[in-house]
Design a protein around this motif. Sequence first.
Motif, PDB file in Angstrom:
ATOM      1  N   GLY A   1      -6.538   6.154  20.041  1.00 25.47           N
ATOM      2  CA  GLY A   1      -6.426   7.092  18.949  1.00 25.47           C
ATOM      3  C   GLY A   1      -6.320   6.391  17.620  1.00 25.47           C
ATOM      4  N   GLN A   2      -6.306   7.178  16.599  1.00 20.28           N
ATOM      5  CA  GLN A   2      -6.216   6.652  15.246  1.00 20.28           C
ATOM      6  C   GLN A   2      -5.047   7.317  14.546  1.00 20.28           C
ATOM      7  N   SER A   3      -4.247   6.530  13.851  1.00 19.08           N
ATOM      8  CA  SER A   3      -3.104   7.095  13.149  1.00 19.08           C
ATOM      9  C   SER A   3      -2.765   6.252  11.934  1.00 19.08           C
ATOM     10  N   LEU A   4      -2.111   6.899  10.974  1.00 22.19           N
ATOM     11  CA  LEU A   4      -1.636   6.219   9.776  1.00 22.19           C
ATOM     12  C   LEU A   4      -0.179   6.581   9.580  1.00 22.19           C
ATOM     13  N   GLU A   5       0.634   5.599   9.217  1.00 24.66           N
ATOM     14  CA  GLU A   5       2.055   5.826   8.990  1.00 24.66           C
ATOM     15  C   GLU A   5       2.413   5.502   7.548  1.00 24.66           C
ATOM     16  N   GLN A   6       3.138   6.421   6.947  1.00 22.49           N
ATOM     17  CA  GLN A   6       3.640   6.246   5.589  1.00 22.49           C
ATOM     18  C   GLN A   6       5.099   6.681   5.570  1.00 22.49           C
ATOM     19  N   PRO A   7       5.894   6.125   4.654  1.00 21.31           N
ATOM     20  CA  PRO A   7       7.257   6.653   4.497  1.00 21.31           C
ATOM     21  C   PRO A   7       7.166   8.072   3.968  1.00 21.31           C
ATOM     22  N   SER A   8       8.106   8.907   4.358  1.00 19.59           N
ATOM     23  CA  SER A   8       8.028  10.305   3.943  1.00 19.59           C
ATOM     24  C   SER A   8       8.393  10.500   2.477  1.00 19.59           C
ATOM     25  N   GLU A   9       9.311   9.669   1.990  1.00 18.05           N
ATOM     26  CA  GLU A   9       9.753   9.863   0.616  1.00 18.05           C
ATOM     27  C   GLU A   9      10.157   8.530  -0.009  1.00 18.05           C
ATOM     28  N   VAL A  10       9.884   8.405  -1.288  1.00 19.35           N
ATOM     29  CA  VAL A  10      10.294   7.241  -2.076  1.00 19.35           C
ATOM     30  C   VAL A  10      10.815   7.758  -3.406  1.00 19.35           C
ATOM     31  N   THR A  11      11.886   7.168  -3.901  1.00 21.26           N
ATOM     32  CA  THR A  11      12.413   7.547  -5.209  1.00 21.26           C
ATOM     33  C   THR A  11      12.493   6.319  -6.099  1.00 21.26           C
ATOM     34  N   ALA A  12      12.353   6.548  -7.400  1.00 24.96           N
ATOM     35  CA  ALA A  12      12.413   5.461  -8.375  1.00 24.96           C
ATOM     36  C   ALA A  12      12.711   6.065  -9.732  1.00 24.96           C
ATOM     37  N   VAL A  13      13.005   5.199 -10.700  1.00 23.55           N
ATOM     38  CA  VAL A  13      13.289   5.659 -12.063  1.00 23.55           C
ATOM     39  C   VAL A  13      12.125   5.323 -12.967  1.00 23.55           C
ATOM     40  N   GLU A  14      12.059   6.024 -14.056  1.00 20.49           N
ATOM     41  CA  GLU A  14      11.017   5.787 -15.057  1.00 20.49           C
ATOM     42  C   GLU A  14      10.993   4.317 -15.457  1.00 20.49           C
ATOM     43  N   GLY A  15       9.788   3.788 -15.614  1.00 17.65           N
ATOM     44  CA  GLY A  15       9.632   2.407 -16.048  1.00 17.65           C
ATOM     45  C   GLY A  15       9.652   1.396 -14.915  1.00 17.65           C
ATOM     46  N   ALA A  16      10.079   1.816 -13.744  1.00 14.28           N
ATOM     47  CA  ALA A  16      10.183   0.892 -12.611  1.00 14.28           C
ATOM     48  C   ALA A  16       8.830   0.709 -11.928  1.00 14.28           C
ATOM     49  N   ILE A  17       8.834  -0.150 -10.909  1.00 10.13           N
ATOM     50  CA  ILE A  17       7.664  -0.388 -10.076  1.00 10.13           C
ATOM     51  C   ILE A  17       7.988   0.121  -8.669  1.00 10.13           C
ATOM     52  N   VAL A  18       7.036   0.797  -8.051  1.00  9.58           N
ATOM     53  CA  VAL A  18       7.264   1.286  -6.695  1.00  9.58           C
ATOM     54  C   VAL A  18       6.049   0.971  -5.834  1.00  9.58           C
ATOM     55  N   GLN A  19       6.307   0.701  -4.579  1.00  8.01           N
ATOM     56  CA  GLN A  19       5.257   0.368  -3.619  1.00  8.01           C
ATOM     57  C   GLN A  19       5.289   1.386  -2.484  1.00  8.01           C
ATOM     58  N   ILE A  20       4.156   1.991  -2.196  1.00  8.50           N
ATOM     59  CA  ILE A  20       4.048   2.955  -1.102  1.00  8.50           C
ATOM     60  C   ILE A  20       3.188   2.329  -0.013  1.00  8.50           C
ATOM     61  N   ASN A  21       3.773   2.151   1.153  1.00  8.38           N
ATOM     62  CA  ASN A  21       3.108   1.448   2.233  1.00  8.38           C
ATOM     63  C   ASN A  21       2.354   2.367   3.173  1.00  8.38           C
ATOM     64  N   CYS A  22       1.362   1.797   3.820  1.00  6.22           N
ATOM     65  CA  CYS A  22       0.573   2.534   4.809  1.00  6.22           C
ATOM     66  C   CYS A  22       0.149   1.550   5.900  1.00  6.22           C
ATOM     67  N   THR A  23       0.533   1.837   7.112  1.00  2.52           N
ATOM     68  CA  THR A  23       0.051   1.037   8.241  1.00  2.52           C
ATOM     69  C   THR A  23      -0.852   1.921   9.089  1.00  2.52           C
ATOM     70  N   TYR A  24      -1.894   1.327   9.606  1.00  9.79           N
ATOM     71  CA  TYR A  24      -2.868   2.136  10.331  1.00  9.79           C
ATOM     72  C   TYR A  24      -3.182   1.519  11.684  1.00  9.79           C
ATOM     73  N   GLN A  25      -3.540   2.406  12.593  1.00 14.06           N
ATOM     74  CA  GLN A  25      -4.008   1.999  13.919  1.00 14.06           C
ATOM     75  C   GLN A  25      -5.326   2.717  14.153  1.00 14.06           C
ATOM     76  N   THR A  26      -6.400   1.960  14.216  1.00 10.36           N
ATOM     77  CA  THR A  26      -7.718   2.552  14.385  1.00 10.36           C
ATOM     78  C   THR A  26      -8.539   1.715  15.346  1.00 10.36           C
ATOM     79  N   SER A  27      -9.503   2.358  15.963  1.00  9.77           N
ATOM     80  CA  SER A  27     -10.407   1.647  16.867  1.00  9.77           C
ATOM     81  C   SER A  27     -11.313   0.724  16.069  1.00  9.77           C
ATOM     82  N   GLY A  28     -11.702   1.146  14.916  1.00 10.54           N
ATOM     83  CA  GLY A  28     -12.514   0.360  14.008  1.00 10.54           C
ATOM     84  C   GLY A  28     -12.066   0.674  12.602  1.00 10.54           C
ATOM     85  N   PHE A  29     -12.500  -0.095  11.642  1.00  6.40           N
ATOM     86  CA  PHE A  29     -11.972   0.083  10.285  1.00  6.40           C
ATOM     87  C   PHE A  29     -13.029  -0.248   9.257  1.00  6.40           C
ATOM     88  N   TYR A  30     -13.146   0.652   8.266  1.00  3.82           N
ATOM     89  CA  TYR A  30     -14.069   0.407   7.160  1.00  3.82           C
ATOM     90  C   TYR A  30     -13.311   0.058   5.885  1.00  3.82           C
TER      91      TYR A  30
END
Lengths: 111, 113
Positions: A1-30
């Motif tokens: 199967g194919q699936s993607l995982e992301q955190p459900s929620e992220v919080t930060a303050v104005e002016g900051a830097i934030v990173q939103i992650n994504c991990t994937y499991q796929t049979s093939g990938f483009y």
Amino acid sequence: GQSLEQPSEVTAVEGAIVQINCTYQTSGFYGLSWYQQHDGGAPTFLSYNALDGLEETGRFSSFLSRSDSYGYLLLQELQMKDSASYFCAVRDWSNTDKLIFGTGTRLQVFP
Amino acid sequence: SQTIHQWPATLVQPVGSPLSLECTVEGTSNPNLYWYRQAAGRGLQLLFYSVGIGQISSEVPQNLSASRPQDRQFILSSKKLLLSDSGFYLCAWRVRNRQQEQYFGPGTRLTVT
């Protein structure tokens, strides 16, 4: 199967830097796409990474590591208007006319 | 430039009533077209897609149907709505050689009562 995982929620303050992650499991990938969706609005396309590395578009950057099946969206100099949900997406390996979207990460930016 | 239109923006319909949502795209030819549904706070569920006039692929067996009578027109229909059909319906298009760039219409928020 194919699936993607992301955190459900992220919080930060104005002016900051934030990173939103994504991990994937796929049979093939483009490549990995990112979309932004404000509450009540439609998703909008942000970026697409087919190759490893970081791609920058203004305050937003997107990174991909194919060997780690991992990518992230980096938002710098956060603004209140960046509060939205962010979805990563990959092409369906069995049917490349379709995209598979992650469950989304809700970003809340506080003043 | 390309534009995608959807209407209506909001709709409240009783259970058992019919449904017709329309989507049109301007400024492009022969696009792939998609219908998605999104429940509140959830992800995107692909319902139908079309690679050409009269060509419809169904992803979820249910009481909805889709048609593509013209190159840039995509219609989502139901003969009898269910409560579970409530949601945010989004039409999207993409050009042939950019498989991971989809562009969404403004959506229709459907409430079935």
